[in-house]
Scaffold this active site. Sequence first.
Site, PDB file in Angstrom:
ATOM      1  N   GLU A 232      -2.309   6.671  -7.217  1.00  0.00           N
ATOM      2  CA  GLU A 232      -2.779   8.001  -6.833  1.00  0.00           C
ATOM      3  C   GLU A 232      -1.788   8.185  -5.443  1.00  0.00           C
ATOM      4  OE1 GLU A 232      -5.000  10.005  -8.011  1.00  0.00           O
ATOM      5  OE2 GLU A 232      -6.351   8.732  -9.116  1.00  0.00           O
ATOM      6  N   CYS A 266      -4.158  15.197   0.606  1.00  0.00           N
ATOM      7  CA  CYS A 266      -3.102  15.056  -0.485  1.00  0.00           C
ATOM      8  C   CYS A 266      -2.920  16.323  -1.315  1.00  0.00           C
ATOM      9  CB  CYS A 266      -3.406  13.822  -1.465  1.00  0.00           C
ATOM     10  SG  CYS A 266      -5.225  13.879  -2.128  1.00  0.00           S
TER      11      CYS A 266
HETATM   12  P1  NAD Z   1       1.139   4.923   2.710  1.00  0.00           P
HETATM   13  O1  NAD Z   1       1.919   4.764   1.336  1.00  0.00           O
HETATM   14  O2  NAD Z   1       2.221   4.600   3.856  1.00  0.00           O
HETATM   15  O3  NAD Z   1       0.171   3.633   2.898  1.00  0.00           O
HETATM   16  C1  NAD Z   1      -0.671   3.387   2.077  1.00  0.00           C
HETATM   17  C2  NAD Z   1      -1.387   2.119   2.112  1.00  0.00           C
HETATM   18  O4  NAD Z   1      -0.225   1.232   1.465  1.00  0.00           O
HETATM   19  C3  NAD Z   1      -1.756   1.363   3.568  1.00  0.00           C
HETATM   20  O5  NAD Z   1      -3.003   0.688   3.318  1.00  0.00           O
HETATM   21  C4  NAD Z   1      -0.344   0.776   3.709  1.00  0.00           C
HETATM   22  O6  NAD Z   1      -0.641  -0.343   4.800  1.00  0.00           O
HETATM   23  C5  NAD Z   1       0.084   0.117   2.539  1.00  0.00           C
HETATM   24  N1  NAD Z   1       1.424  -0.380   2.195  1.00  0.00           N
HETATM   25  C6  NAD Z   1       2.390   0.280   2.872  1.00  0.00           C
HETATM   26  N2  NAD Z   1       3.683  -0.272   2.383  1.00  0.00           N
HETATM   27  C7  NAD Z   1       3.269  -0.906   1.322  1.00  0.00           C
HETATM   28  C8  NAD Z   1       3.785  -1.884   0.280  1.00  0.00           C
HETATM   29  N3  NAD Z   1       5.269  -2.162   0.433  1.00  0.00           N
HETATM   30  N4  NAD Z   1       3.011  -2.652  -0.576  1.00  0.00           N
HETATM   31  C9  NAD Z   1       1.653  -2.483  -0.680  1.00  0.00           C
HETATM   32  N5  NAD Z   1       1.014  -1.618   0.329  1.00  0.00           N
HETATM   33  C10 NAD Z   1       1.721  -1.092   1.240  1.00  0.00           C
HETATM   34  O7  NAD Z   1       0.341   6.249   2.876  1.00  0.00           O
HETATM   35  P2  NAD Z   1      -0.336   6.812   4.156  1.00  0.00           P
HETATM   36  O8  NAD Z   1       0.478   7.183   5.057  1.00  0.00           O
HETATM   37  O9  NAD Z   1      -1.255   5.750   4.437  1.00  0.00           O
HETATM   38  O10 NAD Z   1      -1.451   7.754   3.143  1.00  0.00           O
HETATM   39  C11 NAD Z   1      -0.632   9.279   3.172  1.00  0.00           C
HETATM   40  C12 NAD Z   1      -0.402   9.406   1.405  1.00  0.00           C
HETATM   41  O11 NAD Z   1      -1.469   9.063   0.880  1.00  0.00           O
HETATM   42  C13 NAD Z   1       0.108  10.917   1.378  1.00  0.00           C
HETATM   43  O12 NAD Z   1       1.341  10.860   0.582  1.00  0.00           O
HETATM   44  C14 NAD Z   1      -1.053  11.425   0.632  1.00  0.00           C
HETATM   45  O13 NAD Z   1      -0.571  12.479  -0.243  1.00  0.00           O
HETATM   46  C15 NAD Z   1      -1.453  10.052  -0.169  1.00  0.00           C
HETATM   47  N6  NAD Z   1      -2.763  10.326  -0.776  1.00  0.00           N
HETATM   48  C16 NAD Z   1      -2.769  10.597  -2.156  1.00  0.00           C
HETATM   49  C17 NAD Z   1      -4.128  10.800  -2.613  1.00  0.00           C
HETATM   50  C18 NAD Z   1      -4.460  11.193  -4.008  1.00  0.00           C
HETATM   51  O14 NAD Z   1      -5.551  11.190  -4.473  1.00  0.00           O
HETATM   52  N7  NAD Z   1      -3.581  11.055  -4.877  1.00  0.00           N
HETATM   53  C19 NAD Z   1      -5.330  10.815  -1.513  1.00  0.00           C
HETATM   54  C20 NAD Z   1      -5.258  10.433  -0.378  1.00  0.00           C
HETATM   55  C21 NAD Z   1      -3.819  10.310   0.244  1.00  0.00           C
END
Ligand code: NAD
Length: 460
Positions: A232, A266
Amino acid sequence: MNRIEDHTLISLNPATGEEVGRLPITPVDQIPAIVERARKAQVGWAQMSLQDRADAIRPFGPALAAAAEEVGTLLTREMGKPLPQGIGEARGCGESIDRTLDGMIAALTPEPMEDANISSTMVFDPLGVCAGITPWNFPMSMPHWTVMPALMAGNSVILKPSEKTPLVAQAYADLLMSFLPEDVLQVMHGDGEQGKALVDADVNLIAFTGSRATGAHILESAGSSLKRVILELGGKDPLIVLDDADIEAAAQFAAANSFRNAGQVCVSTERIYVQSQVADAFRDRLVELAKEVKVGDGCDEGIEVGPMIDGGQKAHVEKQLAGAVSDGAQVAFKSEDLGGNYHPLTVLDGCQEEMEIIREETFGPIACLMQVEDDAEAVVRANNTPYGLGASIFGSSERAHQIARQMTAGMVGINKGCGGASGTPWVGARQSGYGFHSGRDGHRQFAQLRVISEMQPEAP
Ligand code: NAD
């Protein structure tokens, strides 16, 4: 920005910079043992009936609702959103538990299907160990919507919440774990290093919510071993305002959906396409509404928008905004600069398609305005993005419906936000989603579908 010191995650209040609490980071070399414990625990959990799993989880709902004030306050202190929203997020997860579990039971109950010759049953079996990796912007509901369907499908879960909101995720999981057999749910902490190691570990399903860039990394890593993934991802949601729209309603929606959670949603409205006949009236009303929004520490009474999660996120927004202004966009409104992690609420007029602020996710409190001449131009420009999470159209119903069917987003709202009725999935199209959750089909993605068939007794 949360600090990492000596294998400890120190969680800071984005409004004040004060420490909220600390947790040990999970050493990467302990992940195989965590996965092994999850795999052992999953066997007994999977042997329980769907109904028994639901019965075990069900009392967690009232317990979370009763603790909503406490964990919601922690949520606000750790993440920054206003207290009623922090408490509301916790209470919402708790109070909806019966509906949530009943929907999952309905989705995962074996389903018969037959033709003249064959009688089949579709069954929804556990996949095994699920890695749940979640973001910080809804630091309780994102873990909730990841953990619940995974558990109900009979998987064990290892939750790795965002390093920016570890305390609230831990509080959520601690309460839930008190109703579950040991190791059916485990939590590990850390940043991308831990996330990456968990993806590479011996897990069967990766349920991820986060950015498009991280989603792409995960898909690549999981691909070599063909692990199941549900991604997502981020969005760049358009709002189209037609010349026959209720301008007051459209402006109210734009203000709410551009600034809510400091734009860190998001499905925030990130691009606004207004038909030129109503553009001035819409902008002027949006500016008036923006002036009324109360920005400040989410713990203070009456605050509607809090700070950004940290300095890095604020700098990202500042950079996009400065780039747009230097390329000719005009600032129609900017609220008082409160310093720290606060970013002023901004209404930006005269944006253009090639600006980074129109192409890439902003995740900040900026309403970006552009004018379009007709419905066809609105559709082409709103769809001019690799993202495809939500979209909204304000205008007369018939015209808006025609436009809705041409949108490339996964969820389209007409004279409202993009979310669907209870029981519909939360689904991103294009690069905003790879798999999805919620609703019957979303719940089923956390399970392995099998088909068991025999000949009909009277088959020829
Ligand atoms: P992010 O991708 O930076 O991090 C998300 C999670 O992934 C964190 O727990 C992080 O530690 C982990 N992570 C980081 N690098 C990784 C890797 N290489 N492998 C595995 N895990 C890893 O995102 P964020 O800044 O925490 O959240 C914001 C983003 O989330 C925005 O793009 C937002 O639109 C999206 N979001 C989407 C939805 C949806 O329903 N589509 C809902 C909420 C947030």
